[in-house]
Design a protein around this motif. Sequence first.
Motif, short mmCIF file in Angstrom:
data_model
loop_
_atom_site.label_atom_id
_atom_site.label_comp_id
_atom_site.label_asym_id
_atom_site.label_seq_id
_atom_site.Cartn_x
_atom_site.Cartn_y
_atom_site.Cartn_z
N ALA A 268 10.04 0.31 12.08
CA ALA A 268 8.90 0.63 11.20
C ALA A 268 8.74 -0.42 10.12
N SER B 294 12.20 4.64 1.05
CA SER B 294 13.14 5.42 1.85
C SER B 294 14.34 4.60 2.31
N VAL C 218 0.85 -1.18 0.00
CA VAL C 218 0.00 0.00 0.00
C VAL C 218 0.89 1.24 0.00
N LYS C 219 0.28 2.41 -0.22
CA LYS C 219 1.03 3.64 -0.42
C LYS C 219 1.98 3.93 0.73
N GLU C 220 1.50 3.80 1.97
CA GLU C 220 2.34 4.12 3.12
C GLU C 220 3.54 3.17 3.22
N ASP C 221 3.28 1.89 3.01
CA ASP C 221 4.36 0.91 3.08
C ASP C 221 5.35 1.10 1.93
N ILE D 100 5.21 -3.64 9.15
CA ILE D 100 4.45 -3.85 7.92
C ILE D 100 3.85 -5.25 7.90
N SER E 23 6.15 3.90 0.48
CA SER E 23 6.99 5.05 0.80
C SER E 23 8.10 4.68 1.78
N LEU E 24 7.75 3.85 2.76
CA LEU E 24 8.75 3.41 3.73
C LEU E 24 9.83 2.56 3.05
#
Length: 293
Positions: A264, A92, A83-86, A268, A88-89
Amino acid sequence: MPLVNYSDSESESETPPRPVKKSCHNTSQSALPPLPAAFHDLYASTTRVSVQDDPSLHGGRKRVIPHVEGNWPTHLYLEWYPVKEDLSLLASLIPQSVTTPDDSSTQVHSLLHSDLGAQLPLHISLSRPVVLRTEQRTSFTEKLQNSIKESHIPPFKTRPNVLCWASNYEKTRWFLVFSVQRPLQNHLNRLLQLSNDALGQFDQPPLYADSRAHGQQQQASSIDEDNDTNTGDFSGCFHISLAWSLSEPSSRDRDRLARIDLQALRDIQIGFDSMKAKIGNNVTSIPLDSSLN
């Protein structure tokens, strides 16, 4: 920890899917409904531009399985779209894993997006890159489908574990990967066994369950302390690749990677509800038993 060769990390006979981008003209706050999972299987590869081994077409990578008429490169795997949040992580983590360009010759290529910026699927391999003959494709797929159905393995989730750099056996490429935690009901090992059994009926080698892979497993066990090399538990071998490089990471790169806070990442959740069988350009999605959830 050397990695087993597999299609999306090592074989460049095909390229990953390119999902359709959302329209930029819709300015409303309502999100478009997600594409059905089967949509991605229809576009699992782009048009082949050459049947010759031309590394210039693939960022310097070389084809593992030569193109031979009547041979069909085959790969079994579990697919995951973060998903989008994962996403992005995960994105990074890639620049954090290498030193600055001035300090390192390691050029890293992300596996999260295509050259055009489209999100690409990630995966856990359940086979090596193997080859089936034309006349074997249908019977192999049917046997695999039947064995998965009879196993009654339900959809399941896992989480990331350890982040590291790992090479393929030939040490021609290095991958930024994270291992995954063992699911509560050991579903990864169960699916691996079903995959190995099906491939064995067609004289194809197993993944992890041979002497060379056993050496990989022993190395992996230093990463995953729950890995039991005496009972056929290959939990420490399952991994997801985030990026690749033609150059071996430097000692500074490895030290930098060891200092990354992974809390973090380990939060997930990675869910699977089907196994994928890619034979040539055709992808068959074999559902797990959702009636048990």
